[in-house]
Design an enzyme around this catalytic site. Structure first.
Site, PDB file in Angstrom:
ATOM      1  N   PHE A   1      15.215  -0.336   1.611  1.00  0.00           N
ATOM      2  CA  PHE A   1      15.852  -0.960   2.783  1.00  0.00           C
ATOM      3  C   PHE A   1      16.847  -0.040   3.481  1.00  0.00           C
ATOM      4  O   PHE A   1      17.756  -0.517   4.155  1.00  0.00           O
ATOM      5  CB  PHE A   1      16.533  -2.274   2.384  1.00  0.00           C
TER       6      PHE A   1
ATOM      7  N   GLY B   1       7.296  -1.001  -1.638  1.00  0.00           N
ATOM      8  CA  GLY B   1       6.864  -2.378  -1.822  1.00  0.00           C
ATOM      9  C   GLY B   1       6.220  -2.873  -0.534  1.00  0.00           C
ATOM     10  O   GLY B   1       5.802  -4.014  -0.409  1.00  0.00           O
TER      11      GLY B   1
ATOM     12  N   ASN C   1      -3.203  -3.932   7.939  1.00  0.00           N
ATOM     13  CA  ASN C   1      -3.616  -4.800   6.836  1.00  0.00           C
ATOM     14  C   ASN C   1      -2.941  -6.136   7.057  1.00  0.00           C
ATOM     15  O   ASN C   1      -1.716  -6.246   6.991  1.00  0.00           O
ATOM     16  CB  ASN C   1      -3.191  -4.185   5.497  1.00  0.00           C
TER      17      ASN C   1
ATOM     18  N   LYS D   1      -2.640  -8.735   5.388  1.00  0.00           N
ATOM     19  CA  LYS D   1      -1.899  -9.345   4.289  1.00  0.00           C
ATOM     20  C   LYS D   1      -0.542  -8.652   4.076  1.00  0.00           C
ATOM     21  O   LYS D   1       0.489  -9.313   4.032  1.00  0.00           O
ATOM     22  CB  LYS D   1      -2.736  -9.266   3.006  1.00  0.00           C
ATOM     23  N   THR D   2      -0.553  -7.333   3.980  1.00  0.00           N
ATOM     24  CA  THR D   2       0.724  -6.635   3.763  1.00  0.00           C
ATOM     25  C   THR D   2       1.606  -6.728   5.012  1.00  0.00           C
ATOM     26  O   THR D   2       2.831  -6.800   4.903  1.00  0.00           O
ATOM     27  CB  THR D   2       0.507  -5.161   3.370  1.00  0.00           C
TER      28      THR D   2
ATOM     29  N   GLN E   1       5.374  -8.135   5.205  1.00  0.00           N
ATOM     30  CA  GLN E   1       6.495  -7.387   5.786  1.00  0.00           C
ATOM     31  C   GLN E   1       7.286  -8.248   6.757  1.00  0.00           C
ATOM     32  O   GLN E   1       8.507  -8.291   6.722  1.00  0.00           O
ATOM     33  CB  GLN E   1       5.966  -6.152   6.523  1.00  0.00           C
TER      34      GLN E   1
ATOM     35  N   LYS F   1       2.314   0.090  15.795  1.00  0.00           N
ATOM     36  CA  LYS F   1       3.685   0.295  16.277  1.00  0.00           C
ATOM     37  C   LYS F   1       4.765   0.117  15.208  1.00  0.00           C
ATOM     38  O   LYS F   1       5.935   0.362  15.483  1.00  0.00           O
ATOM     39  CB  LYS F   1       3.971  -0.642  17.451  1.00  0.00           C
TER      40      LYS F   1
ATOM     41  N   GLU G   1      10.661  -3.509  10.141  1.00  0.00           N
ATOM     42  CA  GLU G   1      12.005  -3.987  10.448  1.00  0.00           C
ATOM     43  C   GLU G   1      12.058  -5.046  11.534  1.00  0.00           C
ATOM     44  O   GLU G   1      12.993  -5.847  11.568  1.00  0.00           O
ATOM     45  CB  GLU G   1      12.877  -2.794  10.844  1.00  0.00           C
TER      46      GLU G   1
END
Ligand code: MOS
Length: 734
Positions: free
Chosen positions: A237, A464, A627, A629-630, A634, A697, A701
């Site tokens: 982070f 992660g 992806n 799912k990921t 996020q 892009k 965050e």
């Protein structure tokens, strides 16, 4: 693209679930010793005396390093500072204390317990000096930083003062956000081992190449003599984006004791010596006409830094571009406190800045009598007014539309404190999310093996976030391989250099390099086959051959051969290619940002002030999703942190001694599952052919931005109470 975009399961999932993924503190080396970092107990002054006699005689103790016996580093240990990633470190080079919690000694022992006992027996006397601990008292001494990350500290377009004085609706509002600290599940840890002149570091970091350079420069040794390894990170982070003091201290302790040394920070040690989000005070002056059109915006942000280094939270940067307004002034000021230097923390700048901006836009919408969503649409920026550039893509209008529809914004009664469910007051609020899309130079290499495997390497990290998985997908598509035949390796300075895994730019940077390397390798395989009399594809023209699932096929369907067979006949029985990527002049032609619209519902107990967030809808335009799912995870993680920022997180600085009084997870609150309601994520499709070859892009965050503002706005809608100080705790509603 066959695999990119698909919701593929994490390739490292089984390792994580089975516990075979090894994190830094889990590595051991023969003869390894344990180090503990001892911290100052005063906020300012000098160390008068250190009595280590008792500690040194305790069982298992190997060494007690202090400023009296620590190795002298070139340039007093200051050689490594390369802002914005480099930090001024505390490396036992002098007797000065700049904050409470500064490393002042390192105890090395055979076991962690022995080190802890010896550290407790260490006696340190200080000559304390007056410390600056109050933001309020330091404010009159605020000053301008040279830069705000890579932007100007102050900007001005038009004449906001004049426009404000003529505006029919205007407001002047001040918002504050507290200091916060990164609390990844895995605390920082370093294992250092010297082999002659060569140093190997296992380090929990977001940037192995950065640690390598910082450590090499600090010791004054060649970069190549330092190897940094880190294959799994339990969250970073931004806190693990810089090499902090403990990394160097572990290496110094190893050098001085001749033993491999493992140094692990405990939870309280995450509050101070390894960065955090600074406190901010932000004043916004806004004016609009009766239709809600913004006539002027001023955003003045003040944040704290330490007394040894300028680090600026770029809160007002978002205001420069988010809305269409001709007269905009933004400023950043710093105040020095005797605390550890702050640093990047997820969505640095936008997380705090968008709370203030999105709250202020909401407040102004009530003043003008306009729906908050309509207010955003009236002020929709068709281009980036700060630099005059068009957006490379911007589906924000569509995000507002589909988000509002999914959320049921039209069912909202605009009047504050008008909606109720049972005894709970119901509030609905919204905010805009945004975060720049950037990339940094990156390199990757691929090796195609004769067994049909492809090994792809780059020195990046997987925090992660899904890097292992997404890079596997990108490589599989670029090679024409099944993902199961691709192994992506990261976290080692022996691999081609990747930038810091931060700033939501890993996919754009490293993904582009992986794509380039794999694309070259596929072309090479085709070339080899076409040129090889032994190949069934011999003599075919390059454009007529495609690679799919590990097979080379002629487009006419007549001939094919396995890639592995071509490689087995290749000169080295292997094909190796490197790919590089960096931003081009598109950055001069386009403004590139991810965007989103966040809608939240809050329920508030009118008597107790308890705040619940039963549901959140976020609609995002983030370019091509690598992806589903990921990416979903996020953005969901970002929203969770936004809720946390809005309602829970706050590091409380003891104004007498300068220690954080809640430096633990029972009193520094982060959400549990019970704190989080439904989170609905929508992807608004975007084609962005400018931002990079992949069209992605970045979304690490942006999910956190806009959320705290949306919650503050929903709290106002539920209660009629405007809370401008984060976190919004129940006492502020009573
Ligand atoms: Mo981050 S604050 O980009 O690790």
């Amino acid at each position: 693209m066959k695999h990119v975009g698909a919701p593929m399961d994490r390739v490292d999932g089984p390792q994580k679930v089975c516990g075979t993924a090894r994190y830094t503190a889990e590595f051991t080396l023969p003869k390894m010793a344990h180090a503990l970092m001892v911290q100052s107990t005063v906020a300012s002054g000098r160390i008068l005396r250190i009595d280590a006699n008792k500690s040194e005689r305790m069982p298992g103790v190997i060494a007690v390093l202090t400023h009296r016996n620590a190795m002298k580093l070139p340039k007093g240990g200051k050689a490594a500072v390369e802002p914005p990633h480099g930090r001024v470190l505390s490396l036992l080079q002098d007797d000065r204390v700049h904050y409470n919690g500064q490393p002042v000694a390192v105890v090395v022992a055979e076991s962690m317990e022995q080190a802890r006992a010896a550290a407790a027996a260490l006696r340190i006397d200080y000559d304390p000096a007056p410390a600056a601990l109050s933001f309020e008292e330091a404010k009159p001494r605020a000053y301008s930083p040279e830069k705000v990350v890579d932007a100007e500290a102050d900007t001005r377009r038009g004449d906001s003062l004049k426009a404000l004085s003529n505006a029919p609706c205007r407001m002047n509002l001040t918002y504050t956000t507290p200091m916060e600290h990164h609390n990844p599940m895995e605390p920082h840890a370093t294992l250092a081992a010297w082999d002659g002149k060569k140093l190997t570091l296992y380090d929990s970091t977001q940037y192995v190449a950065g640690v390598q350079k910082t450590v090499a420069k600090t010791f004054g040794i060649p970069t190549d003599d330092v190897r940094v390894i880190n294959q799994f990170v339990g969250g970073g982070f931004g806190g693990k984006g810089s090499a902090w003091s403990h990394v160097l201290l572990a290496a110094m302790a190893s050098r001085q004791t001749g033993r491999p040394v493992r140094l692990v920070l405990d939870r309280p040690q995450l509050f101070g010596p390894v960065g955090g989000r600074p406190q901010t005070e932000q004043t916004l002056a806004l004016g609009c006409d009766r239709g809600g059109k913004l006539l002027a915006v001023e955003h003045h942000a003040t944040s704290n830094t330490s007394t040894v280094e300028d680090w600026t939270e770029s809160s007002a940067v978002v205001t420069r571009m988010l809305y269409d307004c001709a007269n905009v002034t933004t400023t950043h000021r710093l105040v020095q406190l005797n605390v550890g230097t702050p640093t990047f923390q997820r969505a640095p700048g936008e997380a705090t800045g968008s709370f203030a901006l999105e709250s202020a836009i909401d407040e102004l919408s009530y003043e003008a009598g306009i729906d908050p969503l309509q207010m955003r649409l009236v002020n929709y920026a068709e281009k980036d007014l700060q630099n005059g550039l068009p957006y490379s893509s911007k589906a924000l209008r569509e995000c507002y539309r589909v988000g509002a529809e999914r959320f049921g914004w039209s069912r909202r009664n605009p009047r504050p404190r008008s909606m109720q469910q049972g005894r709970w007051l119901v509030g609905m609020g919204m905010g805009t999310a945004t975060r720049p899309a950037k990339r940094s130079p990156a390199a990757a290499r691929v090796r195609l093996m004769p067994d049909g495997q492809a090994i792809v390497q780059s020195s990046t990290e997987d925090l992660g976030t899904g890097t292992y998985t997404v890079m596997t997908q990108i490589a599989a598509d670029a090679l024409g391989y099944a993902p199961s035949r691709v192994r992506f390796e990261l976290g080692d300075t022996r691999f081609p250099e990747a930038p810091i895994a931060a700033g939501s730019m890993t996919v754009e940077s490293v993904g582009s390099a992986v794509h380039a390397a794999c694309d070259k390798a596929r072309r090479r395989v085709i070339q080899l086959a076409c040129d090889d009399p032994l190949s069934p594809l011999s003599g075919a023209s390059l454009e007529d051959v495609i690679v799919e699932d590990g097979w080379l096929r002629h487009r006419d369907g007549t001939r094919r051969e396995q890639v592995a067979a071509v490689i087995a006949r290749a000169p080295e029985r292997m094909i190796e290619m490197q790919g590089d990527s960096e931003a081009g002049d598109e950055t001069k032609r386009y403004s590139m940002h991810s965007f989103g619209a966040v809608f939240v519902e809050v329920h508030i107990d009118p008597e107790l002030g308890i705040i619940r967030v039963p549901r959140t809808v976020g609609a995002y335009g983030v370019g091509k999703v690598m992806n589903e799912k990921t990416a979903h995870s996020q953005l969901m993680g970002g929203i969770v942190w936004g809720i946390s920022q809005a309602l829970l997180e706050e590091s409380v600085l003891d104004q007498r001694y300068g220690r954080f009084v809640n430096a633990n997870l029972s009193e520094y609150h982060v959400p549990t599952n019970a704190d989080i309601g439904d989170i609905d994520i929508l992807f608004v499709p975007e084609q962005d052919s400018q931002v990079n070859g992949l069209g992605a892009k970045g979304l690490g965050e942006v999910g956190m931005t806009g959320v705290a503002g949306a919650i503050a706005n929903a709290v106002y809608h539920a209660t009629g109470r405007r809370i401008r100080e984060l976190p919004i705790t129940l006492d502020k509603l009573l």
